[in-house]
Design a protein around this motif. Structure first.
Motif, PDB file in Angstrom:
ATOM      1  N   THR A 158      46.734  29.253  21.779  1.00  0.00           N
ATOM      2  CA  THR A 158      46.572  29.839  23.119  1.00  0.00           C
ATOM      3  C   THR A 158      45.812  28.891  24.038  1.00  0.00           C
ATOM      4  OG1 THR A 158      46.480  32.047  22.133  1.00  0.00           O
ATOM      5  CG2 THR A 158      45.715  31.848  24.393  1.00  0.00           C
ATOM      6  N   ALA A 159      44.693  28.360  23.539  1.00  0.00           N
ATOM      7  CA  ALA A 159      43.870  27.444  24.338  1.00  0.00           C
ATOM      8  C   ALA A 159      44.652  26.185  24.717  1.00  0.00           C
ATOM      9  CB  ALA A 159      42.609  27.067  23.564  1.00  0.00           C
ATOM     10  N   ALA A 160      45.405  25.641  23.754  1.00  0.00           N
ATOM     11  CA  ALA A 160      46.182  24.423  24.012  1.00  0.00           C
ATOM     12  C   ALA A 160      47.249  24.680  25.079  1.00  0.00           C
ATOM     13  CB  ALA A 160      46.826  23.935  22.719  1.00  0.00           C
ATOM     14  N   GLY A 161      47.915  25.828  24.992  1.00  0.00           N
ATOM     15  CA  GLY A 161      48.939  26.181  25.994  1.00  0.00           C
ATOM     16  C   GLY A 161      48.350  26.303  27.387  1.00  0.00           C
ATOM     17  N   ILE A 162      47.174  26.911  27.482  1.00  0.00           N
ATOM     18  CA  ILE A 162      46.512  27.080  28.788  1.00  0.00           C
ATOM     19  C   ILE A 162      46.081  25.719  29.353  1.00  0.00           C
ATOM     20  CG2 ILE A 162      44.443  27.999  29.917  1.00  0.00           C
ATOM     21  CD1 ILE A 162      44.718  30.447  28.004  1.00  0.00           C
ATOM     22  N   ILE A 163      45.520  24.848  28.495  1.00  0.00           N
ATOM     23  CA  ILE A 163      45.070  23.527  28.949  1.00  0.00           C
ATOM     24  C   ILE A 163      46.244  22.712  29.497  1.00  0.00           C
ATOM     25  CG2 ILE A 163      44.185  21.286  28.140  1.00  0.00           C
ATOM     26  CD1 ILE A 163      42.368  22.940  26.214  1.00  0.00           C
ATOM     27  N   VAL A 164      47.359  22.689  28.762  1.00  0.00           N
ATOM     28  CA  VAL A 164      48.543  21.932  29.205  1.00  0.00           C
ATOM     29  C   VAL A 164      49.071  22.509  30.511  1.00  0.00           C
ATOM     30  CG1 VAL A 164      50.940  21.337  28.633  1.00  0.00           C
ATOM     31  CG2 VAL A 164      49.174  21.178  26.873  1.00  0.00           C
ATOM     32  N   ALA A 165      49.105  23.840  30.615  1.00  0.00           N
ATOM     33  CA  ALA A 165      49.620  24.496  31.820  1.00  0.00           C
ATOM     34  C   ALA A 165      48.751  24.198  33.042  1.00  0.00           C
ATOM     35  CB  ALA A 165      49.718  26.002  31.602  1.00  0.00           C
ATOM     36  N   VAL A 166      47.442  24.317  32.880  1.00  0.00           N
ATOM     37  CA  VAL A 166      46.521  24.068  34.001  1.00  0.00           C
ATOM     38  C   VAL A 166      46.646  22.628  34.487  1.00  0.00           C
ATOM     39  CG1 VAL A 166      44.072  23.864  34.610  1.00  0.00           C
ATOM     40  CG2 VAL A 166      44.878  25.896  33.422  1.00  0.00           C
ATOM     41  N   MET A 167      46.688  21.702  33.539  1.00  0.00           N
ATOM     42  CA  MET A 167      46.824  20.283  33.868  1.00  0.00           C
ATOM     43  C   MET A 167      48.135  20.043  34.646  1.00  0.00           C
ATOM     44  SD  MET A 167      47.027  17.206  31.071  1.00  0.00           S
ATOM     45  CE  MET A 167      48.487  17.930  30.327  1.00  0.00           C
ATOM     46  N   ALA A 168      49.221  20.632  34.157  1.00  0.00           N
ATOM     47  CA  ALA A 168      50.533  20.448  34.797  1.00  0.00           C
ATOM     48  C   ALA A 168      50.567  21.054  36.196  1.00  0.00           C
ATOM     49  CB  ALA A 168      51.624  21.053  33.923  1.00  0.00           C
ATOM     50  N   VAL A 169      50.000  22.241  36.366  1.00  0.00           N
ATOM     51  CA  VAL A 169      50.004  22.908  37.680  1.00  0.00           C
ATOM     52  C   VAL A 169      49.181  22.130  38.700  1.00  0.00           C
ATOM     53  CG1 VAL A 169      49.229  24.986  38.918  1.00  0.00           C
ATOM     54  CG2 VAL A 169      50.507  25.213  36.789  1.00  0.00           C
ATOM     55  N   ILE A 170      48.017  21.620  38.271  1.00  0.00           N
ATOM     56  CA  ILE A 170      47.182  20.819  39.174  1.00  0.00           C
ATOM     57  C   ILE A 170      47.937  19.572  39.639  1.00  0.00           C
ATOM     58  CG2 ILE A 170      45.131  19.323  39.280  1.00  0.00           C
ATOM     59  CD1 ILE A 170      43.729  21.438  37.488  1.00  0.00           C
ATOM     60  N   LEU A 171      48.575  18.878  38.690  1.00  0.00           N
ATOM     61  CA  LEU A 171      49.322  17.658  39.026  1.00  0.00           C
ATOM     62  C   LEU A 171      50.548  17.975  39.884  1.00  0.00           C
ATOM     63  CD1 LEU A 171      49.040  15.818  35.600  1.00  0.00           C
ATOM     64  CD2 LEU A 171      48.027  15.087  37.757  1.00  0.00           C
ATOM     65  N   TYR A 172      51.208  19.088  39.594  1.00  0.00           N
ATOM     66  CA  TYR A 172      52.383  19.486  40.380  1.00  0.00           C
ATOM     67  C   TYR A 172      51.986  19.742  41.839  1.00  0.00           C
ATOM     68  CZ  TYR A 172      56.533  22.096  41.811  1.00  0.00           C
ATOM     69  OH  TYR A 172      57.665  22.515  42.477  1.00  0.00           O
ATOM     70  N   ASN A 173      50.900  20.479  42.041  1.00  0.00           N
ATOM     71  CA  ASN A 173      50.424  20.765  43.402  1.00  0.00           C
ATOM     72  C   ASN A 173      49.973  19.502  44.119  1.00  0.00           C
ATOM     73  OD1 ASN A 173      50.946  23.511  43.271  1.00  0.00           O
ATOM     74  ND2 ASN A 173      48.946  24.002  42.444  1.00  0.00           N
ATOM     75  N   TYR A 174      49.342  18.589  43.372  1.00  0.00           N
ATOM     76  CA  TYR A 174      48.926  17.303  43.950  1.00  0.00           C
ATOM     77  C   TYR A 174      50.143  16.531  44.468  1.00  0.00           C
ATOM     78  CZ  TYR A 174      47.846  12.325  43.986  1.00  0.00           C
ATOM     79  OH  TYR A 174      47.757  11.003  44.336  1.00  0.00           O
ATOM     80  N   PHE A 175      51.189  16.450  43.637  1.00  0.00           N
ATOM     81  CA  PHE A 175      52.385  15.702  44.041  1.00  0.00           C
ATOM     82  C   PHE A 175      53.130  16.387  45.177  1.00  0.00           C
ATOM     83  CE2 PHE A 175      52.140  13.597  39.779  1.00  0.00           C
ATOM     84  CZ  PHE A 175      51.965  12.324  40.273  1.00  0.00           C
ATOM     85  N   GLN A 176      53.156  17.708  45.171  1.00  0.00           N
ATOM     86  CA  GLN A 176      53.803  18.433  46.274  1.00  0.00           C
ATOM     87  C   GLN A 176      53.114  18.098  47.601  1.00  0.00           C
ATOM     88  OE1 GLN A 176      56.646  19.707  46.141  1.00  0.00           O
ATOM     89  NE2 GLN A 176      56.788  21.609  45.014  1.00  0.00           N
ATOM     90  N   ASN A 177      51.794  18.096  47.581  1.00  0.00           N
ATOM     91  CA  ASN A 177      51.018  17.778  48.777  1.00  0.00           C
ATOM     92  C   ASN A 177      51.229  16.330  49.202  1.00  0.00           C
ATOM     93  OD1 ASN A 177      49.031  18.504  50.784  1.00  0.00           O
ATOM     94  ND2 ASN A 177      47.618  17.186  49.681  1.00  0.00           N
ATOM     95  N   ARG A 178      51.208  15.426  48.226  1.00  0.00           N
ATOM     96  CA  ARG A 178      51.385  14.001  48.549  1.00  0.00           C
ATOM     97  C   ARG A 178      52.794  13.713  49.060  1.00  0.00           C
ATOM     98  NH1 ARG A 178      49.791   8.693  44.915  1.00  0.00           N
ATOM     99  NH2 ARG A 178      50.428   7.192  46.494  1.00  0.00           N
TER     100      ARG A 178
END
Length: 197
Positions: A158-178
């Motif tokens: 569960t923890a690993a899934g949440i960590i990967v998801a949070v990391m991916a969402v942060i990077l996705y939003n960063y790239f969308q903005n950029r």
């Protein structure tokens, strides 16, 4: 760290693959956008200087030194003699939309992982709980010692899934903005060059 990874069960391997994919796309996208930024600056600064000197042929030749995502709309700027102003603007608009779509290429991978990683982790949680119940059934006893291994696997997944998801969402939003910023810059630079033509 390796022991913790193994304790998470088989579901950790798909999560590791997802994490590696996210980082691969991230580094590739950062490299691509940095190189594109150089091309945008080259196109505008050098193109503007050439157009001010009325060196149209040399300005067209500039398209050979920039990325195809930029060279296609850039070359459309020089079609003004063949088209009306409205047709020209519409054609440039279509080329800029194509450029916008090209910039988003491979970004879907990060977005998909961001939304699906928690469910992969949740699947690991379910498997861990099933193992806990199997341990109870096999031993005929209940208690923390019997179910500890299965619950540990469930929580780590569960923890690993949440960590990967949070990391991916942060990077996705960063790239969308950029990418929004890059698209705006390309459009504005193109319109500035169009005014000179």
């Amino acid at each position: 760290m390796f022991e913790l990874f193994n304790a998470g069960g088989f579901i950790m391997y798909p999560l590791l693959l997802c994490s590696l994919l996210v980082w691969f796309v991230t580094f590739e996208k950062i490299r691509f956008l940095n190189n594109l930024k150089k091309d945008i600056d080259l196109m505008f600064i050098k193109g503007q200087a050439l157009l001010k000197e009325n060196k149209i042929h040399e300005a067209k030749g500039l398209s050979h030194s920039i990325h195809p995502l930029l060279s296609t709309p850039y070359l459309t700027l020089f079609e003004s003699e063949e088209l009306t102003r409205e047709q020209w603007s519409m054609r440039l608009g279509r080329r800029l939309i194509e450029t916008q779509q090209g910039l988003k290429r491979s970004l879907w991978i990060i977005g998909t992982i961001g939304s699906s990683a928690p469910f992969i982790g949740l699947f690991g949680t379910v498997v861990g709980i099933i193992k806990s119940f199997q341990s109870i059934a096999a031993s005929g006893k209940s208690g923390f010692a019997v179910v500890a291994s299965g619950l540990s696997e469930a929580l780590i997944a569960t923890a690993a899934g949440i960590i990967v998801a949070v990391m991916a969402v942060i990077l996705y939003n960063y790239f969308q903005n950029r990418l929004t910023s890059v698209n705006t810059e390309i459009k504005n630079r193109m319109q500035d060059l169009m005014d000179l033509i």
